[in-house]
Design a protein around this motif. Structure first.
Motif, mmCIF file in Angstrom:
data_model
loop_
_atom_site.group_PDB
_atom_site.id
_atom_site.type_symbol
_atom_site.label_atom_id
_atom_site.label_comp_id
_atom_site.label_asym_id
_atom_site.label_seq_id
_atom_site.Cartn_x
_atom_site.Cartn_y
_atom_site.Cartn_z
ATOM 1 N N GLY A 268 0.888 -1.327 0.158
ATOM 2 C CA GLY A 268 0.003 0.065 0.038
ATOM 3 C C GLY A 268 1.033 1.513 -0.014
ATOM 4 O O GLY A 268 0.591 2.150 0.509
ATOM 5 N N VAL A 269 1.996 1.095 -0.641
ATOM 6 C CA VAL A 269 2.919 2.145 -0.566
ATOM 7 C C VAL A 269 2.413 3.208 -1.740
ATOM 8 O O VAL A 269 2.245 2.759 -3.072
ATOM 9 N N GLY A 270 2.365 4.652 -1.683
ATOM 10 C CA GLY A 270 1.916 5.482 -2.574
ATOM 11 C C GLY A 270 1.565 6.790 -2.130
ATOM 12 O O GLY A 270 1.622 7.034 -0.782
ATOM 13 N N PHE A 271 1.667 7.856 -2.996
ATOM 14 C CA PHE A 271 1.488 9.182 -2.491
ATOM 15 C C PHE A 271 0.114 9.439 -1.537
ATOM 16 O O PHE A 271 -0.919 8.987 -2.121
ATOM 17 N N LEU A 272 0.268 9.933 -0.390
ATOM 18 C CA LEU A 272 -0.765 10.046 0.365
ATOM 19 C C LEU A 272 -1.567 8.895 0.712
ATOM 20 O O LEU A 272 -2.761 9.138 1.453
ATOM 21 N N LYS A 273 -1.125 7.860 0.471
ATOM 22 C CA LYS A 273 -2.078 6.360 0.614
ATOM 23 C C LYS A 273 -2.053 6.270 2.289
ATOM 24 O O LYS A 273 -2.839 5.303 2.835
ATOM 25 N N TYR A 274 -1.128 6.825 2.807
ATOM 26 C CA TYR A 274 -0.792 6.156 4.452
ATOM 27 C C TYR A 274 -1.276 7.395 5.197
ATOM 28 O O TYR A 274 -1.590 7.309 6.502
ATOM 29 N N PHE A 275 -2.131 8.426 4.456
ATOM 30 C CA PHE A 275 -2.927 9.483 5.481
ATOM 31 C C PHE A 275 -4.204 9.148 5.797
ATOM 32 O O PHE A 275 -5.030 9.245 5.136
ATOM 33 N N ARG A 276 -4.220 8.343 6.726
ATOM 34 C CA ARG A 276 -5.566 7.827 7.403
ATOM 35 C C ARG A 276 -5.575 7.884 9.002
ATOM 36 O O ARG A 276 -4.448 7.987 9.573
ATOM 37 N N ILE A 277 -6.577 8.274 9.467
ATOM 38 C CA ILE A 277 -6.680 8.272 11.162
ATOM 39 C C ILE A 277 -6.036 7.250 11.775
ATOM 40 O O ILE A 277 -5.396 7.606 12.755
ATOM 41 N N PHE A 283 2.316 8.111 12.777
ATOM 42 C CA PHE A 283 3.016 9.289 12.474
ATOM 43 C C PHE A 283 3.517 9.957 13.630
ATOM 44 O O PHE A 283 4.706 10.589 13.658
ATOM 45 N N LEU A 284 3.106 9.836 14.838
ATOM 46 C CA LEU A 284 3.436 10.097 16.040
ATOM 47 C C LEU A 284 5.075 9.358 16.356
ATOM 48 O O LEU A 284 5.958 10.136 16.694
ATOM 49 N N LEU A 285 4.980 8.130 15.992
ATOM 50 C CA LEU A 285 6.304 7.159 16.006
ATOM 51 C C LEU A 285 7.455 7.887 15.211
ATOM 52 O O LEU A 285 8.283 8.066 15.749
ATOM 53 N N ALA A 286 7.130 8.661 14.115
ATOM 54 C CA ALA A 286 8.071 8.978 13.063
ATOM 55 C C ALA A 286 8.321 10.411 13.472
ATOM 56 O O ALA A 286 9.284 11.126 12.730
ATOM 57 N N SER A 287 7.122 11.230 14.303
ATOM 58 C CA SER A 287 7.677 12.672 14.484
ATOM 59 C C SER A 287 8.860 13.137 14.909
ATOM 60 O O SER A 287 9.515 13.869 14.579
ATOM 61 N N PRO A 288 9.412 12.387 15.902
ATOM 62 C CA PRO A 288 10.881 12.983 16.299
ATOM 63 C C PRO A 288 11.904 12.982 15.230
ATOM 64 O O PRO A 288 12.421 14.172 14.992
ATOM 65 N N ILE A 289 12.045 11.912 14.207
ATOM 66 C CA ILE A 289 13.275 11.902 13.356
ATOM 67 C C ILE A 289 12.696 13.066 12.281
ATOM 68 O O ILE A 289 13.559 13.664 11.575
ATOM 69 N N LEU A 290 11.220 13.196 12.088
ATOM 70 C CA LEU A 290 10.980 13.836 10.766
ATOM 71 C C LEU A 290 11.121 15.377 11.305
ATOM 72 O O LEU A 290 11.412 16.275 10.424
ATOM 73 N N SER A 291 10.665 15.782 12.553
ATOM 74 C CA SER A 291 10.943 17.029 13.189
ATOM 75 C C SER A 291 12.393 17.279 13.201
ATOM 76 O O SER A 291 12.694 18.606 12.806
ATOM 77 N N ALA A 384 13.169 12.712 3.451
ATOM 78 C CA ALA A 384 12.100 12.738 4.160
ATOM 79 C C ALA A 384 10.750 13.238 3.726
ATOM 80 O O ALA A 384 9.816 12.571 4.318
ATOM 81 N N ALA A 385 10.793 13.871 2.625
ATOM 82 C CA ALA A 385 9.444 14.135 1.918
ATOM 83 C C ALA A 385 8.893 12.969 1.489
ATOM 84 O O ALA A 385 7.838 12.522 1.465
ATOM 85 N N THR A 386 9.956 11.920 0.821
ATOM 86 C CA THR A 386 9.346 10.596 0.602
ATOM 87 C C THR A 386 8.797 9.570 1.787
ATOM 88 O O THR A 386 7.934 9.178 1.645
ATOM 89 N N ALA A 387 9.498 9.735 2.558
ATOM 90 C CA ALA A 387 9.018 9.048 3.859
ATOM 91 C C ALA A 387 7.691 9.525 4.574
ATOM 92 O O ALA A 387 6.760 8.825 5.005
ATOM 93 N N PHE A 388 7.537 10.954 4.350
ATOM 94 C CA PHE A 388 6.294 11.520 5.057
ATOM 95 C C PHE A 388 5.082 11.240 3.995
ATOM 96 O O PHE A 388 3.928 10.802 4.503
ATOM 97 N N PHE A 389 5.197 11.550 2.597
ATOM 98 C CA PHE A 389 3.991 11.629 1.962
ATOM 99 C C PHE A 389 3.816 10.293 1.037
ATOM 100 O O PHE A 389 2.950 10.033 0.478
ATOM 101 N N VAL A 390 4.796 9.327 0.891
ATOM 102 C CA VAL A 390 4.697 8.245 -0.017
ATOM 103 C C VAL A 390 4.774 6.744 0.837
ATOM 104 O O VAL A 390 4.032 5.946 0.604
ATOM 105 N N MET A 391 5.707 6.655 1.951
ATOM 106 C CA MET A 391 5.964 5.569 2.379
ATOM 107 C C MET A 391 5.106 5.221 3.702
ATOM 108 O O MET A 391 4.414 5.951 4.204
ATOM 109 N N THR A 397 12.254 6.443 10.776
ATOM 110 C CA THR A 397 13.423 6.365 11.797
ATOM 111 C C THR A 397 14.503 5.807 11.349
ATOM 112 O O THR A 397 15.492 6.244 11.498
ATOM 113 N N ARG A 398 14.351 4.345 10.668
ATOM 114 C CA ARG A 398 15.505 3.727 10.121
ATOM 115 C C ARG A 398 15.792 4.138 8.676
ATOM 116 O O ARG A 398 17.177 4.137 8.334
ATOM 117 N N PHE A 399 15.054 4.687 7.779
ATOM 118 C CA PHE A 399 15.053 5.335 6.438
ATOM 119 C C PHE A 399 15.883 6.359 6.545
ATOM 120 O O PHE A 399 17.110 6.488 5.595
#
Length: 446
Positions: A268-277, A283-291, A384-391, A397-399
């Motif tokens: 299910g990898v794709g642009f904005l496909k992971y943007f679900r409630i 997203f919280l788990l990844a927020s420190p590294i992305l911040s 970082a953009a790929t990790a946030f919007f696509v993956m 965190t490891r990417f």
């Protein structure tokens, strides 16, 4: 005054200590917590050879160690071990290769940091942070992160050192260890872009332009070869000679890439496909590294807007002539100043006026704002953009864990006012503990 030689000794001790800590935590958590998935220990027979993996009557050399190692193999490591057992190598070698590769990666990380920052103390801090990075559990498990970090960091270091052929070989191998290693070709193209500009607009030599373009294209192809070879391998085995009703959908595409199909169809990898409630916890788990990535990029862009927005073309003339990615020159380790605090004050003030807007002047991170750091910042921005919007965002965190700017920026935050150092170490420590607990027991982590 400490020297890079003593720093390397300290770094080796830190790298080894970090790996021993992770391996100890893996053993501890596996002994205290029941794994979520216990199927890894079933050890089925190989498909090609249905005989048992361990011949009857054969006894392992160190049964206790072998049992402990086998119990600690989780997630993708299970499949790597199956490949190893049904192939030609021993599974235990995975731990050895990964942990040795990590120690070597830490050493190359220090050498690269020293070449970019020209600040031994900050380079050591950044390298020690890398040793205890939040994704440390993957660097001590049977995963490809350690080998990728070694090959990508070492490859870029050799590129800066002028050993271009060695650099291309290492960067190509980084693409063989992980698919995102292809992105390391960006360093080659960044260098070529500036060399073409210099050859055409400054030196006025058209033949030199063609030479640079041809060489860059060949080097880029070499880096792409491992990924494309694997796609060709999949096409040859899964598509050629098959009946129409046996073909997978990707076989008939204009560009038949098995990798893209698997990522999209099964993950299910794709642009904005992971943007679900329901994915908010990830997203919280990844927020420190992305911040941290966002802050490091914004700090660089705000401090050097002309340089950032012009992709380095508006760097000062003296900066371009001294930086290997902007010219044909190579940086030498023995040319790195041992005491960056004794630089020419007059030149530093002049540079500050010309390059740094007064409202965005951050003197404590100036070495991080080197023009030579720009391609690393751009690489981090794309990742970082790929990790946030696509993956799957939790993988960030490891990417991003091998992205040098994260540690360079954090190394200066650690000595800046405000107590950021405690926050950074608390984040790394918490994720090391959490990751070793969850990942080693087959619970989702990143």
């Amino acid at each position: 005054m400490t020297t890079p030689v003593s720093h390397r000794t300290t770094l080796i001790k830190s790298a080894v200590a970090s790996r021993l800590l992770l391996l100890s935590l893996i053993i501890l958590w596996r002994s205290l917590v029941s794994p979520y998935d216990t199927s890894a220990g079933l050890n089925p027979s190989c498909l090609a050879d249905p005989s048992p993996s361990h011949p009857v009557g054969a006894q392992p050399l160190l049964p206790g160690l072998g049992s402990a190692v086998e119990r600690s193999i989780v997630w993708d490591g299970v499949y790597y071990i199956r490949i190893a057992q049904c192939g030609a190598v021993l599974g235990l070698s995975g731990y050895l290769i990964n942990n040795v590769s990590f120690v070597l990666a830490a050493l190359y990380f220090y050498r690269l940091s020293l070449a970019i920052l020209k600040d031994p103390e900050a380079s050591l801090r950044a390298s020690i942070l890398f040793c205890f990075n939040p994704a440390s559990i993957f660097y001590s498990s049977i995963y490809s992160e350690s080998l990728y970090a070694l090959l990508s960091v070492g490859g870029v270091f050799y590129l800066l050192s002028g050993a271009s052929n060695v650099a291309v070989l290492w960067l190509a191998l980084s693409g063989l260890s992980r698919s995102n290693g292809m992105l390391n070709a960006g360093y080659i193209f960044f260098q070529a872009m500036h060399q073409v500009y210099n050859a055409w607009f400054i030196k006025k030599k058209s033949f030199l332009v063609m030479q640079v373009l041809v060489v860059a294209a060949l080097r880029g192809i070499c880096i792409f070869v491992p990924f494309m070879a694997f796609q060709a391998f999949g096409y040859y085995n899964l598509c050629l000679g098959r009946l129409p009703n046996e073909l997978r959908p990707w076989c008939n595409r204009r560009l038949p890439l098995m990798y893209n199909y698997i990522q999209n169809q099964y993950w299910g990898v794709g642009f904005l496909k992971y943007f679900r409630i329901k994915q908010l916890p990830n997203f919280l788990l990844a927020s420190p590294i992305l911040s941290l990535a966002l802050c490091s990029i914004i700090s660089y862009a705000r401090s050097r807007p002309r340089l950032f927005l012009s992709l380095g073309f508006r760097a000062l003339a003296e900066e371009k002539s001294a930086e290997p990615l902007f010219s044909m020159e190579a940086v030498q380790e023995d040319a790195i100043p041992r005491n960056p605090g004794n630089r020419d004050i007059r030149r530093r003030k002049q540079t500050s006026k010309e390059v740094f807007p007064v409202e965005h002047d951050f003197p404590e991170i100036k070495p991080y704002l080197s023009p030579l750091a720009l391609p690393f910042i751009l690489h981090l921005l794309f990742m970082a953009a790929t990790a946030f919007f696509v993956m799957h965002v939790q993988v960030a965190t490891r990417f991003l864990s091998a992205s040098a700017p994260l540690y360079w920026f954090a190394a200066y935050l650690m000595v800046s006012p405000g107590g950021s150092g405690y926050t950074i170490w608390a984040y790394s420590g918490a994720y090391i503990l959490l990751g070793s607990l969850l990942f080693s027991n087959f619970f989702p982590f990143t």
